[in-house]
Design a protein around this motif. Structure first.
Motif, PDB file in Angstrom:
ATOM      1  N   ARG A 178     113.499 -41.315  19.639  1.00  0.00           N
ATOM      2  CA  ARG A 178     112.952 -41.353  21.002  1.00  0.00           C
ATOM      3  C   ARG A 178     113.200 -42.705  21.652  1.00  0.00           C
ATOM      4  NH1 ARG A 178     107.283 -38.402  19.320  1.00  0.00           N
ATOM      5  NH2 ARG A 178     108.241 -36.359  18.932  1.00  0.00           N
ATOM      6  N   VAL A 179     112.969 -43.749  20.870  1.00  0.00           N
ATOM      7  CA  VAL A 179     113.157 -45.086  21.426  1.00  0.00           C
ATOM      8  C   VAL A 179     114.651 -45.364  21.629  1.00  0.00           C
ATOM      9  CG1 VAL A 179     112.842 -47.537  20.977  1.00  0.00           C
ATOM     10  CG2 VAL A 179     111.012 -45.938  20.445  1.00  0.00           C
ATOM     11  N   ALA A 180     115.443 -45.011  20.638  1.00  0.00           N
ATOM     12  CA  ALA A 180     116.869 -45.320  20.716  1.00  0.00           C
ATOM     13  C   ALA A 180     117.540 -44.564  21.865  1.00  0.00           C
ATOM     14  CB  ALA A 180     117.549 -44.983  19.393  1.00  0.00           C
ATOM     15  N   LEU A 181     117.134 -43.326  22.072  1.00  0.00           N
ATOM     16  CA  LEU A 181     117.751 -42.540  23.143  1.00  0.00           C
ATOM     17  C   LEU A 181     117.365 -43.074  24.516  1.00  0.00           C
ATOM     18  CD1 LEU A 181     117.257 -38.936  21.726  1.00  0.00           C
ATOM     19  CD2 LEU A 181     119.428 -40.130  21.999  1.00  0.00           C
ATOM     20  N   SER A 246     116.191 -23.740  16.614  1.00  0.00           N
ATOM     21  CA  SER A 246     115.240 -24.835  16.451  1.00  0.00           C
ATOM     22  C   SER A 246     115.121 -25.597  17.760  1.00  0.00           C
ATOM     23  CB  SER A 246     115.695 -25.769  15.338  1.00  0.00           C
ATOM     24  OG  SER A 246     116.795 -26.522  15.772  1.00  0.00           O
ATOM     25  N   ARG A 247     113.928 -26.148  17.954  1.00  0.00           N
ATOM     26  CA  ARG A 247     113.684 -26.850  19.197  1.00  0.00           C
ATOM     27  C   ARG A 247     114.180 -28.285  19.129  1.00  0.00           C
ATOM     28  NH1 ARG A 247     109.418 -26.555  22.406  1.00  0.00           N
ATOM     29  NH2 ARG A 247     108.757 -24.496  23.047  1.00  0.00           N
ATOM     30  N   GLY A 248     114.712 -28.662  17.997  1.00  0.00           N
ATOM     31  CA  GLY A 248     115.069 -30.032  17.696  1.00  0.00           C
ATOM     32  C   GLY A 248     115.377 -30.968  18.857  1.00  0.00           C
ATOM     33  N   GLU A 249     116.432 -30.691  19.586  1.00  0.00           N
ATOM     34  CA  GLU A 249     116.912 -31.710  20.504  1.00  0.00           C
ATOM     35  C   GLU A 249     116.447 -31.486  21.937  1.00  0.00           C
ATOM     36  OE1 GLU A 249     120.928 -31.361  19.251  1.00  0.00           O
ATOM     37  OE2 GLU A 249     120.221 -31.859  17.252  1.00  0.00           O
ATOM     38  N   GLN A 250     115.212 -31.751  22.163  1.00  0.00           N
ATOM     39  CA  GLN A 250     114.652 -31.614  23.506  1.00  0.00           C
ATOM     40  C   GLN A 250     113.907 -32.894  23.847  1.00  0.00           C
ATOM     41  OE1 GLN A 250     112.305 -28.012  23.129  1.00  0.00           O
ATOM     42  NE2 GLN A 250     114.096 -26.765  23.594  1.00  0.00           N
ATOM     43  N   PHE A 251     114.432 -33.604  24.806  1.00  0.00           N
ATOM     44  CA  PHE A 251     113.853 -34.907  25.121  1.00  0.00           C
ATOM     45  C   PHE A 251     113.691 -35.088  26.623  1.00  0.00           C
ATOM     46  CE2 PHE A 251     115.992 -35.372  21.089  1.00  0.00           C
ATOM     47  CZ  PHE A 251     115.118 -36.147  20.341  1.00  0.00           C
ATOM     48  N   PHE A 252     112.504 -35.458  27.006  1.00  0.00           N
ATOM     49  CA  PHE A 252     112.262 -35.932  28.370  1.00  0.00           C
ATOM     50  C   PHE A 252     111.926 -37.405  28.310  1.00  0.00           C
ATOM     51  CE2 PHE A 252     110.808 -31.521  29.379  1.00  0.00           C
ATOM     52  CZ  PHE A 252     111.722 -31.281  30.388  1.00  0.00           C
ATOM     53  N   VAL A 254     110.600 -40.396  30.984  1.00  0.00           N
ATOM     54  CA  VAL A 254     110.230 -40.753  32.343  1.00  0.00           C
ATOM     55  C   VAL A 254     110.164 -42.267  32.392  1.00  0.00           C
ATOM     56  CG1 VAL A 254     108.441 -40.663  34.102  1.00  0.00           C
ATOM     57  CG2 VAL A 254     109.032 -38.607  32.813  1.00  0.00           C
ATOM     58  N   ASN A 255     110.926 -42.850  33.269  1.00  0.00           N
ATOM     59  CA  ASN A 255     111.068 -44.306  33.330  1.00  0.00           C
ATOM     60  C   ASN A 255     111.305 -44.882  31.925  1.00  0.00           C
ATOM     61  OD1 ASN A 255     110.556 -43.831  35.958  1.00  0.00           O
ATOM     62  ND2 ASN A 255     108.587 -44.892  36.041  1.00  0.00           N
ATOM     63  N   ASN A 256     112.228 -44.240  31.224  1.00  0.00           N
ATOM     64  CA  ASN A 256     112.629 -44.660  29.876  1.00  0.00           C
ATOM     65  C   ASN A 256     111.534 -44.584  28.827  1.00  0.00           C
ATOM     66  OD1 ASN A 256     115.301 -45.034  30.369  1.00  0.00           O
ATOM     67  ND2 ASN A 256     115.035 -47.165  31.015  1.00  0.00           N
ATOM     68  N   ARG A 257     110.540 -43.788  29.083  1.00  0.00           N
ATOM     69  CA  ARG A 257     109.484 -43.586  28.102  1.00  0.00           C
ATOM     70  C   ARG A 257     109.544 -42.125  27.681  1.00  0.00           C
ATOM     71  NH1 ARG A 257     104.310 -46.022  27.659  1.00  0.00           N
ATOM     72  NH2 ARG A 257     104.686 -47.228  29.536  1.00  0.00           N
ATOM     73  N   PHE A 258     109.596 -41.887  26.376  1.00  0.00           N
ATOM     74  CA  PHE A 258     109.617 -40.502  25.907  1.00  0.00           C
ATOM     75  C   PHE A 258     108.306 -39.822  26.259  1.00  0.00           C
ATOM     76  CE2 PHE A 258     108.273 -37.390  22.761  1.00  0.00           C
ATOM     77  CZ  PHE A 258     109.327 -36.498  22.809  1.00  0.00           C
ATOM     78  N   ILE A 259     108.393 -38.640  26.826  1.00  0.00           N
ATOM     79  CA  ILE A 259     107.171 -37.891  27.098  1.00  0.00           C
ATOM     80  C   ILE A 259     107.336 -36.434  26.678  1.00  0.00           C
ATOM     81  CG2 ILE A 259     106.481 -39.305  29.081  1.00  0.00           C
ATOM     82  CD1 ILE A 259     107.321 -36.419  30.562  1.00  0.00           C
ATOM     83  N   LYS A 260     106.207 -35.790  26.512  1.00  0.00           N
ATOM     84  CA  LYS A 260     106.226 -34.347  26.295  1.00  0.00           C
ATOM     85  C   LYS A 260     105.628 -33.698  27.519  1.00  0.00           C
ATOM     86  CE  LYS A 260     105.784 -34.278  21.338  1.00  0.00           C
ATOM     87  NZ  LYS A 260     104.775 -34.487  20.323  1.00  0.00           N
ATOM     88  N   SER A 261     106.249 -32.656  27.974  1.00  0.00           N
ATOM     89  CA  SER A 261     105.691 -31.964  29.120  1.00  0.00           C
ATOM     90  C   SER A 261     106.023 -30.483  29.053  1.00  0.00           C
ATOM     91  CB  SER A 261     106.265 -32.552  30.413  1.00  0.00           C
ATOM     92  OG  SER A 261     105.951 -31.700  31.493  1.00  0.00           O
ATOM     93  N   PRO A 262     105.054 -29.691  28.615  1.00  0.00           N
ATOM     94  CA  PRO A 262     105.288 -28.247  28.552  1.00  0.00           C
ATOM     95  C   PRO A 262     105.686 -27.696  29.929  1.00  0.00           C
ATOM     96  CG  PRO A 262     103.206 -28.818  27.500  1.00  0.00           C
ATOM     97  CD  PRO A 262     103.711 -30.070  28.146  1.00  0.00           C
ATOM     98  N   TYR A 263     105.146 -28.319  30.952  1.00  0.00           N
ATOM     99  CA  TYR A 263     105.410 -27.841  32.307  1.00  0.00           C
ATOM    100  C   TYR A 263     106.882 -28.061  32.681  1.00  0.00           C
ATOM    101  CZ  TYR A 263     104.633 -27.322  37.360  1.00  0.00           C
ATOM    102  OH  TYR A 263     104.673 -26.932  38.665  1.00  0.00           O
ATOM    103  N   LEU A 264     107.380 -29.261  32.471  1.00  0.00           N
ATOM    104  CA  LEU A 264     108.781 -29.525  32.786  1.00  0.00           C
ATOM    105  C   LEU A 264     109.705 -28.774  31.826  1.00  0.00           C
ATOM    106  CD1 LEU A 264     108.779 -33.311  33.733  1.00  0.00           C
ATOM    107  CD2 LEU A 264     108.558 -31.302  35.193  1.00  0.00           C
ATOM    108  N   HIS A 265     109.252 -28.645  30.598  1.00  0.00           N
ATOM    109  CA  HIS A 265     110.033 -27.863  29.639  1.00  0.00           C
ATOM    110  C   HIS A 265     110.260 -26.457  30.185  1.00  0.00           C
ATOM    111  CE1 HIS A 265     111.321 -26.183  25.794  1.00  0.00           C
ATOM    112  NE2 HIS A 265     110.472 -25.195  26.005  1.00  0.00           N
ATOM    113  N   HIS A 266     109.209 -25.941  30.769  1.00  0.00           N
ATOM    114  CA  HIS A 266     109.304 -24.610  31.341  1.00  0.00           C
ATOM    115  C   HIS A 266     110.346 -24.571  32.461  1.00  0.00           C
ATOM    116  CE1 HIS A 266     108.048 -21.052  33.658  1.00  0.00           C
ATOM    117  NE2 HIS A 266     107.750 -20.578  32.462  1.00  0.00           N
TER     118      HIS A 266
END
Ligand code: ADP
Ligand code: MG
Length: 617
Positions: A178-181, A246-252, A254-266
């Motif tokens: 997450r940090v490296a990406l 597999s859900r493996g490679e799913q990354f959001f 925001v301003n270079n900070r990894f976040i999880k967002s079911p809403y945006l995922h949708h």
């Protein structure tokens, strides 16, 4: 009554806070990496041992700290990153709470080396359980090195709660990804137990993704680019044909900070609608840049959600940006699902007939045994007939023996066993010559007391599950050699998981030629697994394993057996001929547990004569 309320001493308060901030070694890694980035480093080294339990070290070439700052940095709410509440609305740093170091120092042995540009000598600080045990001037390069040892040394409950080194290593790898990406402009090194896991040179986003997930990733990426006043969206989605189980490679980010967002995922998933199978997941690496004032990240340090002021707009923009990207790269017309018969055609178990000729000999067969599973036919769609007694085989070997392989010789009506199978319900199967399929979903048959409606998919899952579990535990899976080895590409994390479950796979009948950094070569597959499904099965396995990492070998076998049964079982919508229906019913009732599916769902319901009578009132 005397006053009884006291303020907690700092070290106790820190330890309590640490319980929240530091859940596992990976949390420490995240905090230290983020601090290094905030310090302006452009080269960061992460070194861990034993899944971070023995050592976590992060070395950066950032601004460093003065001796006073170094001491202060371990105080709670000590931060250089914000000065007032207003600053919270224009955050440009990862940290701001000033909690991480205080928390870590409360529950571990910490050694800090740091030097600023101006100073000639740096400082070395040692802290154990919030107490500074030594402070010395020292010669050290510009920048900062944090060394964390004996995590949770003073909280045995936490220490015991940690998972295996491999599992903790995977959590750390996830944080590292997450940090490296998010920061391709920073060079990263990652060492685990002395060996280099990643060496990521400075690069651009695309190159960074490829360096992290393997060279095969490059061809899969479709760029996404959209700039509006509300949000700037950039990054990549994977082409639909590379979508995975597999859900493996799913990354959001925001301003270079990894976040999880079911809403945006949708939003992303809906843009892919119609392009990928519903059970598959699109891969994505999406970078959103928004005005820091328009988001609220003042949330719990371990959480990764953020709040947007205008979530709906971001959703809509994201969705359209992805649709646009998919269209522009012409990936849409390339997919013609009509042409793919497999999606429409019912499960082709007839085709499987060819690959199944087998002789199964049951050494434990005892014609005088009381319990005799019955079946008058069996179909190769459900090859392994019965699994009765399998668990006894691996538990002890004494134990009552189930009859396994003489189905064809036993006629159904003559069985006394029906009584014993259904004894708690006092039911009995009358005859199984009268099954029929309802809505391509249920198999209906009669029992003495009425009728029974079986969910075909769940029933088959159960049959396969017991069969697979038996094969894994008693290591008797029959392997089918492949004419040409099958090479499947995976990311290094995925290969790592395959290595973790390799024993179960081999016991099942998989044979591997080679397991490399980014692919595996398979030379044999279990009889029950068609070659064409191997990739899918492994994908699903990796995905399930990631979701629910097992703690011991039994639960590992369990996950493997569950995944395979889920993936390979007949599905709702598949038509079964009467022979297969019959075989399924018989195999089901030969199972050890035939009432509930491996996923705890009821397999069948019964309708008694009385139930039916009532309906006629
Ligand atoms: P936060 O990051 O929320 O400010 P931390 O407890 O993580 O809180 O760190 C406290 C302070 O220590 C930071 O604000 C920063 O000034 C200093 N610090 C921590 N890590 C480093 C580092 N690697 N290089 C320079 N300064 C650091
Ligand atoms: Mg921090």
């Amino acid at each position: 009554m005397a006053d009884i309320i006291q303020l907690l001493p700092d070290h106790v308060a820190n330890q309590i806070a640490a319980g929240e901030v530091v859940q596992r070694p990976a949390s420490v890694v995240k905090e230290l990496l983020e601090n290094a980035i905030d310090a302006g480093a452009d080269a960061i080294k992460l070194i861990i041992k034993d899944g971070g339990k023995a050592l976590i070290q992060v070395v950066d070439n950032g601004v460093g700290m003065s001796a006073t700052d170094a001491r202060l940095s371990f105080e709670r709410h000590a931060t250089s990153k914000i000065k007032s509440a207003d600053d919270l609305f224009c955050l440009h740093t990862k940290g701001f709470r000033g909690e991480a170091l205080a928390s870590i120092a409360a529950i571990a042995h910490v050694e800090l080396l740091t030097r600023t540009e101006e100073e000639e000598l740096g400082v070395q600080l040692k802290i154990e359980g919030s107490k500074i045990s030594s402070q010395e001037p020292i010669v050290t390069p510009k920048g900062t090195s944090f060394c964390i040892k004996n995590l949770f040394f003073n909280i045995p409950a936490r220490r015991n709660f940690l998972k295996s080194n491999q599992v903790e290593f995977r959590h750390i790898t996830d944080e590292f990804h997450r940090v490296a990406l998010a920061h391709p402009d920073i060079q990263f090194h990652f060492y685990n137990n002395g060996s280099e896991i990643f060496h990521l040179p400075k690069s651009n986003y695309r190159q960074r993704i490829v360096n992290v997930f393997g060279s095969k990733t490059n061809e899969k990426l479709v760029p996404v680019e959209e700039e509006t006043q509300v949000v700037k969206i950039s990054g990549f989605i994977s082409k639909p044909e590379f979508s995975k189980k597999s859900r493996g490679e799913q990354f959001f980010f925001v301003n270079n900070r990894f976040i999880k967002s079911p809403y945006l995922h949708h939003a992303v998933v809906s843009a892919f609608e119609g392009l990928i199978k519903s059970e598959n997941h699109p891969g994505y690496f999406l970078y959103l840049d928004v005005d820091p004032a328009s988001i609220d990240i003042n949330i719990h340090p371990t959480k990764t959600e953020i709040k947007f002021d205008d979530e709906h707009t971001v959703y809509a923009l994201l969705r359209s940006a992805i649709k646009h990207a998919l269209g522009q790269f012409n990936v849409v017309p390339a997919l013609d699902f009509e042409a793919d018969q497999n999606l429409e055609t019912p499960y082709d178990y007839k085709a499987k007939l060819a690959e199944v000729p087998r002789v199964s000999v049951d050494a434990s067969f005892n014609p005088f045994a009381e319990e005799t599973p019955k079946a008058s036919h069996r179909s190769s769609a459900y090859e392994k007939p019965s699994t009765k007694g399998w668990e006894n085989m691996y538990v002890g070997l004494e134990s009552k023996v189930g009859k396994e392989s003489d189905f064809s010789s036993v006629s159904f009506e003559s069985e006394t066993i029906t009584g014993s199978i259904f004894d708690n319900q006092a039911e009995a199967i009358d005859t199984v010559s009268t099954t029929f399929q309802l809505k391509r979903k249920y198999i209906v048959t009669t029992i003495k007391s009425g009728m029974i409606i079986i969910d075909q998919s769940r029933a088959h899952q159960r049959v396969l599950y017991e069969n697979f579990l038996k094969n894994i535990t008693i290591k008797e899976g029959v392997s089918q050699q492949l004419l040409f080895p099958l090479q499947l590409n995976f990311s290094s994390t995925e290969v790592h998981i395959i290595k973790e479950i390799i024993d179960s796979l081999i016991n099942l009948g998989f044979a591997f030629d080679a397991i490399e950094e980014e692919y595996v070569s398979i030379s044999g597959v279990p009889l029950l697994v068609p070659e064409s499904e191997v990739g899918m099965v492994l994908d699903q396995l990796i995905s399930d394993y990631q979701m629910d990492t097992p703690e011991d070998s039994f639960s590992q076998s369990d996950i493997v057996a569950k995944t395979l049964s889920k993936t390979l079982a007949v599905k709702t919508g598949e038509q079964l001929d009467s022979e297969s229906q019959l075989a399924l019913v018989n195999n089901l009732f030969a199972c050890k547990e035939f009432k509930i599916s491996p996923f705890n769902k009821p397999i069948y319901i019964t309708l008694t004569g009385e139930d039916i009578d009532k309906k006629f009132f």
